[in-house]
Each structure stands twice: as structure tokens, then as C-alpha cells.
Scaffold this motif. Sequence first.
Motif, PDB file in Angstrom:
ATOM      1  N   HIS A  89      42.861  42.720  66.456  1.00  0.00           N
ATOM      2  CA  HIS A  89      44.019  43.249  65.726  1.00  0.00           C
ATOM      3  C   HIS A  89      43.863  43.024  64.222  1.00  0.00           C
ATOM      4  O   HIS A  89      44.156  43.922  63.421  1.00  0.00           O
ATOM      5  N   LEU A  90      43.409  41.851  63.854  1.00  0.00           N
ATOM      6  CA  LEU A  90      43.228  41.556  62.436  1.00  0.00           C
ATOM      7  C   LEU A  90      42.119  42.410  61.831  1.00  0.00           C
ATOM      8  O   LEU A  90      42.273  42.946  60.727  1.00  0.00           O
ATOM      9  N   ARG A  93      43.053  45.829  61.068  1.00  0.00           N
ATOM     10  CA  ARG A  93      44.143  45.863  60.088  1.00  0.00           C
ATOM     11  C   ARG A  93      45.466  46.327  60.704  1.00  0.00           C
ATOM     12  O   ARG A  93      46.235  47.061  60.090  1.00  0.00           O
ATOM     13  N   ILE A  96      50.934  42.585  61.427  1.00  0.00           N
ATOM     14  CA  ILE A  96      51.110  41.246  62.008  1.00  0.00           C
ATOM     15  C   ILE A  96      51.995  41.296  63.250  1.00  0.00           C
ATOM     16  O   ILE A  96      51.839  40.500  64.169  1.00  0.00           O
ATOM     17  N   LEU A  99      50.434  40.956  66.757  1.00  0.00           N
ATOM     18  CA  LEU A  99      49.814  39.716  67.213  1.00  0.00           C
ATOM     19  C   LEU A  99      50.593  38.909  68.262  1.00  0.00           C
ATOM     20  O   LEU A  99      49.960  38.272  69.108  1.00  0.00           O
TER      21      LEU A  99
END
Length: 126
Positions: A89-90, A93, A96, A99
Amino acid sequence: MNRRNNIIYWTSTLWLALGMLSTGVVQVMNNKAEADFMANLGYPPYFPVILGVWKILGVVALLVPRLALLKEWAYAGFFFAMSGAVVSHLAAREPISALPPSLLLLALTVVSWYFRPASRRVLTAN
């Protein structure tokens, strides 16, 4: 194992099993929304099915009696899958807000593993 630890273990383990089973079934069914979601993270179309099968098998290993070594592998697989999901996920991009489901399953994996009773641990000789 005292009563409190037993409650923590079974609560976290059942929620973990439910989360892994439900996501595993969705991935095995290979529906379009899941395929698009995984493609957005950069994974090939066959990857969710493989991951889903392993999640379902991991849940079975976690819940059946005995098979302590297999349980350790299931915990490891869940840890790698969920920490990998966070990193995916990070790296993609994603916001948040994407997550928390992965972080929750990661936390449940660690809590369930930590509080597992002696009968579900691999015994080692000193």
C-alpha cells in the motif's frame, strides 16, 4: 495458561481466522473488484488466488488441534502477507486510510502468536 491470556488468545485467533478466511475466499473467487485492487498494487492476476488459497490453508492450520509446527508456519505466512500488504500500500502510494485492515490483521497475528497456549507451541529441547 491463565484465564485472561486464554481469552486474549481465542479472541485474537478467532478474529484473525475470520479476517484471513474472508479475504482468502474473496481472493480465491477472483472477483473483478479484488483483481483490480491487487492490480493497482502492482500484482499479476494470478497472485490473489495463490494468496487466498494459502490464507485459507493457514486458517485451517491455526484452528485444528496439534500440528504446532504447521501453526508456526501459518503465523509466519500471515505475518509476511500482512506486513507485505502494508508495504505494498505504501509503495503504491495508497492513502493512509488503506492501511488499517492490513495493520489490524498484522496486530491480530502477533497477539494470537504471543498468547498461544503451550499445547500450540513447538517445543524445543535445551
